[in-house]
Design an enzyme around this catalytic site. Sequence first.
Site, mmCIF file in Angstrom:
data_model
loop_
_atom_site.group_PDB
_atom_site.id
_atom_site.type_symbol
_atom_site.label_atom_id
_atom_site.label_comp_id
_atom_site.label_asym_id
_atom_site.label_seq_id
_atom_site.Cartn_x
_atom_site.Cartn_y
_atom_site.Cartn_z
ATOM 1 N N HIS A 62 0.838 -1.215 -0.052
ATOM 2 C CA HIS A 62 -0.060 0.056 -0.120
ATOM 3 C C HIS A 62 0.765 1.399 0.003
ATOM 4 O O HIS A 62 1.410 1.685 0.921
ATOM 5 C CB HIS A 62 -0.941 -0.199 1.116
ATOM 6 C CG HIS A 62 -1.836 1.148 1.285
ATOM 7 N ND1 HIS A 62 -3.304 0.845 1.893
ATOM 8 C CD2 HIS A 62 -2.010 2.105 0.516
ATOM 9 C CE1 HIS A 62 -3.810 1.789 1.575
ATOM 10 N NE2 HIS A 62 -3.251 2.527 1.194
ATOM 11 N N HIS A 64 1.386 5.410 -2.086
ATOM 12 C CA HIS A 64 0.761 6.253 -3.232
ATOM 13 C C HIS A 64 2.317 7.110 -3.517
ATOM 14 O O HIS A 64 3.253 7.489 -3.109
ATOM 15 C CB HIS A 64 0.078 7.552 -2.497
ATOM 16 C CG HIS A 64 -1.146 6.807 -1.796
ATOM 17 N ND1 HIS A 64 -2.474 6.619 -2.412
ATOM 18 C CD2 HIS A 64 -1.222 6.501 -0.432
ATOM 19 C CE1 HIS A 64 -3.185 6.041 -1.516
ATOM 20 N NE2 HIS A 64 -2.605 5.772 -0.208
ATOM 21 N N LEU A 65 2.207 6.581 -4.883
ATOM 22 C CA LEU A 65 3.506 7.079 -5.746
ATOM 23 C C LEU A 65 3.321 8.616 -6.522
ATOM 24 O O LEU A 65 4.055 9.051 -6.986
ATOM 25 C CB LEU A 65 4.201 6.079 -6.504
ATOM 26 C CG LEU A 65 4.651 4.880 -5.847
ATOM 27 C CD1 LEU A 65 5.458 3.910 -6.504
ATOM 28 C CD2 LEU A 65 5.665 5.164 -4.621
ATOM 29 N N ASN A 96 -4.942 6.184 -6.929
ATOM 30 C CA ASN A 96 -5.490 7.362 -6.924
ATOM 31 C C ASN A 96 -4.445 8.405 -7.654
ATOM 32 O O ASN A 96 -4.074 9.666 -6.912
ATOM 33 C CB ASN A 96 -5.825 8.020 -5.374
ATOM 34 C CG ASN A 96 -4.931 8.008 -4.686
ATOM 35 O OD1 ASN A 96 -3.739 7.042 -4.594
ATOM 36 N ND2 ASN A 96 -5.018 8.644 -3.627
ATOM 37 N N ASP A 154 -9.262 2.930 -3.019
ATOM 38 C CA ASP A 154 -8.671 3.506 -1.849
ATOM 39 C C ASP A 154 -8.977 4.817 -1.676
ATOM 40 O O ASP A 154 -8.820 5.916 -2.621
ATOM 41 C CB ASP A 154 -7.294 3.044 -1.803
ATOM 42 C CG ASP A 154 -6.707 3.498 -0.481
ATOM 43 O OD1 ASP A 154 -7.017 3.359 0.690
ATOM 44 O OD2 ASP A 154 -5.571 4.244 -0.530
ATOM 45 N N HIS A 234 -5.019 -0.872 5.804
ATOM 46 C CA HIS A 234 -4.879 0.137 7.182
ATOM 47 C C HIS A 234 -5.895 -0.098 8.241
ATOM 48 O O HIS A 234 -6.640 0.730 8.648
ATOM 49 C CB HIS A 234 -4.640 1.574 6.690
ATOM 50 C CG HIS A 234 -5.686 2.015 5.673
ATOM 51 N ND1 HIS A 234 -6.831 1.833 5.737
ATOM 52 C CD2 HIS A 234 -5.282 2.773 4.619
ATOM 53 C CE1 HIS A 234 -7.605 2.495 4.492
ATOM 54 N NE2 HIS A 234 -6.571 2.878 3.786
ATOM 55 N N ASP A 307 1.408 2.642 3.500
ATOM 56 C CA ASP A 307 0.262 3.720 3.322
ATOM 57 C C ASP A 307 1.093 5.073 3.136
ATOM 58 O O ASP A 307 0.668 6.103 3.385
ATOM 59 C CB ASP A 307 -0.939 3.963 4.171
ATOM 60 C CG ASP A 307 -1.994 4.736 3.629
ATOM 61 O OD1 ASP A 307 -1.918 5.030 2.247
ATOM 62 O OD2 ASP A 307 -2.818 4.929 4.416
ATOM 63 N N HIS A 311 2.845 14.385 0.769
ATOM 64 C CA HIS A 311 2.294 15.602 0.375
ATOM 65 C C HIS A 311 3.423 16.855 0.369
ATOM 66 O O HIS A 311 4.271 16.699 1.177
ATOM 67 C CB HIS A 311 1.190 15.831 1.378
ATOM 68 C CG HIS A 311 -0.117 15.132 0.918
ATOM 69 N ND1 HIS A 311 -0.595 14.988 0.140
ATOM 70 C CD2 HIS A 311 -0.651 14.089 1.936
ATOM 71 C CE1 HIS A 311 -1.768 14.150 0.054
ATOM 72 N NE2 HIS A 311 -1.557 13.483 1.296
HETATM 73 ZN ZN LIG Z 1 -6.882 4.231 2.312
#
Ligand SMILES: [Zn+2]
Length: 427
Positions: A62, A64-65, A96, A154, A234, A307, A311
């Site tokens: 899990h 986010h790239l 996403n 997600d 998660h 996760d 940002h």
């Molecule tokens: Zn999530």
Amino acid sequence: MKLLISNGHLIDPNENQNSGKNLLIEDGKVTAWLGQNESAPEDTEVFDASGMIVAPGFIDLHVHLREPGQEHKETIASGCAAAVAGGWTSVCPMPNTNPINDNAAITRYMIEQAEHAGLANVFPIGAITKSSDGKELAEMGEMKAAGAVAVSDDGRPVPNAGMMRRAMEYATDFGLPVIDHCEDKSLSSGGVMHEGRVSLLLGLKGMPALAEEVDAVRDILLAKETGAHIHIAHVSTKGAIEAVRRAKNEGINVTCEVTPHHFTLTDSAVEGYDTNTKMSPPLRSEKHLEAIIEGIKDGTIDAIATDHAPHHADEKSFEYDRAPFGITGLETAIGLAFKELIHKGIIDLPKLVELCSANPAKIFKLQNRGTLKVGSFADVTIIDPEMNWTYRNADSKSKSKNSPFDGWEFTGGVVATIVSGKIIFRR
Ligand SMILES: [Zn+2]
């Protein structure tokens, strides 16, 4: 291209291996386990792993790239650099991105970018619905053919039970697990932290544990009905963990993961209004953290996943209410696992390897990974259980620095990461 990892302590839960062994790697594959006094073939590069743990490469289910679309936060290359610095040889990015990874072209693009970077393996997760808007199923078969290993919306969980049922049936036709971010937005919307005593004290709007639990119970029932494999992302509440435990006892095909921040921090960390304590699901209260520890101990929780949610500092510097959800996590996960799980006697090292490697490979059906048996991919994570080190955001390989663990000191950490037989990271 021959590499011998010598004098290490080899842990491979799938092979019931937990003792000294030398590992011989040729052309990206494991070719032999040798005794520690057996000699290696000529022209073999030797990595001396004396005093170290040699484990099958860690797999993060899990992350986010942010690429395509938000390259100011992270790129596939920078995210993979952070991954290998944290000991992860493979990462599974959520869909996403912008545009959403809801079709084969984006899935392929992500894999190509990862190959170009030549760091960690990237196994993309496709969207469940087109644009993750919950209305129309995405082309799961085409994404799978392009390399997707699971599906998820997600962060924007499928709100409607009828759609989720169809999604589970469709995903099952393609043998894809459905990864479930459990959150009933009708209960949590507008919330920025866990609903409880601390949110009342701080005057921040809460996200009740119930929002996660209602959705988890709904989707477990749907999994029972459809026979789908659901993997709860998660997991963070006592009720959701209890629901998973009951479902497993009933033989329902459900697995779940926990993040390091949820087994480390509680909602009291929000008291200084540091936006690096804002994530979804939120940091919960003590009672939930205790349930997580219990779930790790008794095997209800199958995997540790970060996760990792980068940002930009400009976005995280908004006031608490307006800052985006998420923290980086790839480079702190193993340090936190040592601090909170190993040193506190919750789990032992073979169990850690199971949670970070053997089980994730099984959950996403990654063949010949999560093990170092002869013939498997030579993805290896090398750990020094005695190493003292400090995590600093300034040194992070991620493009974003939004971690609440800046300056934390650890004993036990990753010293080298080997992907397809190549030493990609070395501390
Ligand atoms: Zn999530």
